[in-house]
Design an enzyme around this catalytic site. Structure first.
Site, PDB file in Angstrom:
ATOM      1  N   ASP A 126      -3.831  25.292 -58.877  1.00  0.00           N
ATOM      2  CA  ASP A 126      -2.477  25.600 -59.327  1.00  0.00           C
ATOM      3  C   ASP A 126      -1.503  24.882 -58.392  1.00  0.00           C
ATOM      4  OD1 ASP A 126      -0.471  27.049 -60.756  1.00  0.00           O
ATOM      5  OD2 ASP A 126      -1.850  28.748 -60.889  1.00  0.00           O
ATOM      6  N   ASP A 228       2.551  24.516 -62.337  1.00  0.00           N
ATOM      7  CA  ASP A 228       3.225  25.788 -62.566  1.00  0.00           C
ATOM      8  C   ASP A 228       4.714  25.595 -62.860  1.00  0.00           C
ATOM      9  OD1 ASP A 228       3.281  28.819 -62.187  1.00  0.00           O
ATOM     10  OD2 ASP A 228       4.800  28.179 -60.756  1.00  0.00           O
ATOM     11  N   GLU A 282       2.200  23.957 -67.484  1.00  0.00           N
ATOM     12  CA  GLU A 282       2.508  25.282 -68.006  1.00  0.00           C
ATOM     13  C   GLU A 282       3.755  25.145 -68.857  1.00  0.00           C
ATOM     14  OE1 GLU A 282       4.288  28.212 -65.468  1.00  0.00           O
ATOM     15  OE2 GLU A 282       3.509  29.854 -66.659  1.00  0.00           O
ATOM     16  N   HIS A 348      -3.027  35.462 -66.383  1.00  0.00           N
ATOM     17  CA  HIS A 348      -2.584  36.417 -65.374  1.00  0.00           C
ATOM     18  C   HIS A 348      -1.137  36.878 -65.579  1.00  0.00           C
ATOM     19  CE1 HIS A 348      -0.821  32.696 -64.204  1.00  0.00           C
ATOM     20  NE2 HIS A 348      -0.109  33.296 -63.261  1.00  0.00           N
ATOM     21  N   ASP A 349      -0.427  36.260 -66.514  1.00  0.00           N
ATOM     22  CA  ASP A 349       0.958  36.666 -66.787  1.00  0.00           C
ATOM     23  C   ASP A 349       1.057  37.560 -68.020  1.00  0.00           C
ATOM     24  OD1 ASP A 349       2.013  35.249 -64.647  1.00  0.00           O
ATOM     25  OD2 ASP A 349       2.236  33.408 -65.825  1.00  0.00           O
TER      26      ASP A 349
HETATM   27  C1  GLC Z   1       4.348  30.869 -63.572  1.00  0.00           C
HETATM   28  C2  GLC Z   1       3.157  31.681 -63.104  1.00  0.00           C
HETATM   29  C3  GLC Z   1       3.619  33.078 -62.772  1.00  0.00           C
HETATM   30  C4  GLC Z   1       4.631  32.995 -61.659  1.00  0.00           C
HETATM   31  C5  GLC Z   1       5.774  32.062 -62.043  1.00  0.00           C
HETATM   32  C6  GLC Z   1       6.584  31.694 -60.840  1.00  0.00           C
HETATM   33  O1  GLC Z   1       4.857  31.324 -64.758  1.00  0.00           O
HETATM   34  O2  GLC Z   1       2.168  31.655 -64.084  1.00  0.00           O
HETATM   35  O3  GLC Z   1       2.554  33.912 -62.400  1.00  0.00           O
HETATM   36  O4  GLC Z   1       5.126  34.272 -61.380  1.00  0.00           O
HETATM   37  O5  GLC Z   1       5.317  30.839 -62.566  1.00  0.00           O
HETATM   38  O6  GLC Z   1       5.873  30.817 -60.022  1.00  0.00           O
END
Ligand code: GLC
Length: 574
Positions: A126, A228, A282, A348-349
């Site tokens: 990541d 990310d 992402e 995980h979100d």
């Molecule tokens: C992305 C991650 C998330 C995080 C956010 C800020 O969306 O998947 O878990 O809180 O970025 O980095």
């Protein structure tokens, strides 16, 4: 049951010979390991604790590599493992070249990576570079004075110019993305929490630091990066005012701004093209055009994007299968000729796959979890699968705010408290959709703390761990776990499931998702009942002459009908 297993085994064997024949007809340039990969997302904090501090760690993961290999997955996307004060569980990095103390050391990382490679598993890291932690040395320097050489690593607005134009923060208690810092009488920007200041990608020095970090990890031999929140990295730094209510469409106003494509091309030229690493973004912007601009091969930016349209569909109280079918079909057709996407329904979100998209009540948990797994493993695109879903792990559904650990949720609770809203409604919603639902410790066995830790777990373990765990599912040939292993083997040995043309059948059926996948002389049919009751479907051909390749019941239903949450996969005879 035995009879079915024999049929399945023969079918799987048959596909091995088919693999060669299919593969021959896909051009070499079109075939890529990252298209064929089954990427298992592993949340290190909750996977396996080796030292009893209640937090998962790298040695813990290494101790479970044989388990991971047994799943048939081919790559792992590891959530951030860099040094971090953990405001947002590692998504706030204070040093990109060292390992978070809770997780271990660089030596632990090196042995994890070599252990994975020995088992033929690739590693996707990541990369969190839309923002850093406020405890990163860059930020410490940046905030120390207006003339510090690191000042322009972040976005600052001098307070003598008045208040900056409102920007919405996703994680801030007051949703204000500008935080005033009295030290230099200026505001800094943070789209996420105030401990996650946004980096200034307009600064070439910052960009070159990021590329050096990427080279550092690439030289270590990792196999890819998940970028990310990257679609938010470039900003319109003329800071225009946005219309009232713009924050409801955060992506529209914040994503794909400025010179984002220029930065990605530069990143590609300087790093991605020089190493054998894949890249996945992402987010996919606001349109197919945005998504293609990110991933089309001739543009030399990234390789895969993931769109949120589908994962966002499931809401408390249910969702429309027609909507889900429409979204997946639309994205598939937009990428049928060029570009590449990921297929996923959980991470995980999000809360747990089976609790959101399936049915986590007995007796449907196991069936619906296998049905959803079948869906992910039979669609076109790179399959992303979240750890624990192979067991059908469910939402923990915490009732008390004191059980939650997720920073944005705790901040929002305070925000709602200040607004005097009904906090019971808030908690009910949280029990269904909180990110902590998918972050509870992995359920290895029925012993204390589910075999995750010998200490006190950092987040409460789901109370159902005595029934849902690896140890009990290992022994049961019909468990979600063993089903997952069979279906990953099926995907891995049948390129039609990766590359084959997708065609939806019985499109307006609100209960059944039926589609075919076709590659050269091979055509497969997938039938999925998304309901807890028997459902019917109608397709323009019979299935009697097809070979049943996978089913979550001991044998498939008759033509035209499916049992509750049935998932049947056929190889059709042409
Ligand atoms: C992305 C991650 C998330 C995080 C956010 C800020 O969306 O998947 O878990 O809180 O970025 O980095």
């Amino acid at each position: 049951m035995k009879q079915f297993n024999v049929t399945l085994a023969i079918a799987v064997l048959a596909t091995f010979s088919l693999k060669f024949c299919d593969a021959q007809n896909i051009s070499d340039t079109a075939r890529k390991w990252w298209k064929e990969a089954i990427i298992y997302q592993l949340y290190p904090r909750s996977f396996k604790d080796s030292d009893g501090d209640g937090i998962g760690d790298l040695k813990g993961i290494t101790s479970k590599l044989d388990y991971l290999r047994s799943l048939g997955i081919t790559a792992i996307w590891l959530n951030p493992i860099y040094s971090s004060p953990n405001d947002d569980n590692g998504y706030d990095v204070s040093d990109y070249r060292s390992i978070m103390k809770d997780f271990g050391t660089m030596a632990d990382f090196d042995s994890l990576l070599s252990g994975m490679h020995r088992r033929g598993i690739k590693l996707v890291m990541d990369l969190v570079v839309n923002h850093s932690s406020d405890e990163h040395e860059w930020f410490k320097q940046s905030r120390s004075s207006r003339s510090n050489p690191y000042r322009n690593y972040y976005h600052w607005w001098n307070a003598e110019n008045g208040k900056p134009p409102y920007r919405f923060s996703l994680f801030d208690i007051n949703h204000d993305a500008w935080k005033y810092d009295s030290l230099t009488n200026a505001y800094y920007l943070h789209y996420f929490s105030k401990k996650q200041p946004d980096l200034n990608w307009e600064n070439p020095k910052l960009r070159s630091e990021v590329y050096d970090i990427m080279k550092f990890w690439s030289k270590k031999g990792i196999d890819g990066f998940r970028l990310d929140a990257f679609q938010f990295a470039a900003k319109d730094t003329t800071w225009p005012s946005f219309p009232v209510g713009f924050e409801k469409n955060f992506v529209k106003y914040y994503a794909m701004q400025g010179n984002i494509h220029g930065y990605l091309r530069e990143m590609n030229e300087q790093v991605l093209s020089k190493f054998d690493v894949m890249s996945v973004a992402e987010g996919a912007g606001n349109s197919f055009e945005d998504a293609h601009n990110l991933v089309d091969a001739n543009r030399h930016e990234l390789e895969i994007a993931y769109a949120f349209d589908a994962v966002d569909i499931a809401k408390q109280g249910g969702y429309s299968l027609l909507h889900l079918k429409e979204v997946f079909s639309r994205w598939d057709s937009a990428f049928a000729e060029s570009g590449w996407l990921s297929v996923f329904l959980a991470n995980h979100d999000q809360a747990r796959l089976v609790s959101r998209f399936g049915n986590d009540s007995e007796p449907f948990r196991t069936l619906s979890s296998k049905m959803l797994t079948t869906f992910i493993m039979t669609m076109r695109g790179t399959a992303f699968y979240y750890n624990g879903d192979e067991l059908g792990m469910t939402n923990a559904g915490f009732k008390n705010i004191s059980d939650y650990k997720d920073m944005p949720l705790l901040n929002e609770y305070q925000h709602q408290q200040a607004l005097h809203t009904d906090l019971n409604v808030f908690l009910q919603k949280a029990a269904f959709e909180s990110r902590d639902n998918s972050r509870t410790p992995f359920q290895w066995d029925a012993s204390a703390n589910s075999g995750f830790t010998s200490g006190t777990p950092w987040l409460k373990i789901n109370s159902n761990y005595k029934t849902i765990n690896v140890a009990s599912q290992q022994k049961d040939p019909n468990s979600p776990l063993n089903y997952f292993r069979r279906i990953t083997a099926l995907r891995a040995s049948n390129p039609v499931l990766v590359y084959g043309k997708y065609e939806i059948l019985d499109k307006t059926n609100p209960d059944v998702y039926a589609y075919t996948r076709e590659l050269n002389n091979t055509r497969w049919l997938i039938l999925l009942n998304f309901r807890a009751v028997p459902s019917t479907y109608s397709i323009p051909f019979g299935i009697a002459s097809g070979t049943l390749m996978s089913c979550n019941y001991t044998k498939a239903s008759l033509n035209g009908q499916l049992r509750p949450y049935e998932a049947s996969v056929y190889k059709l005879t042409k």
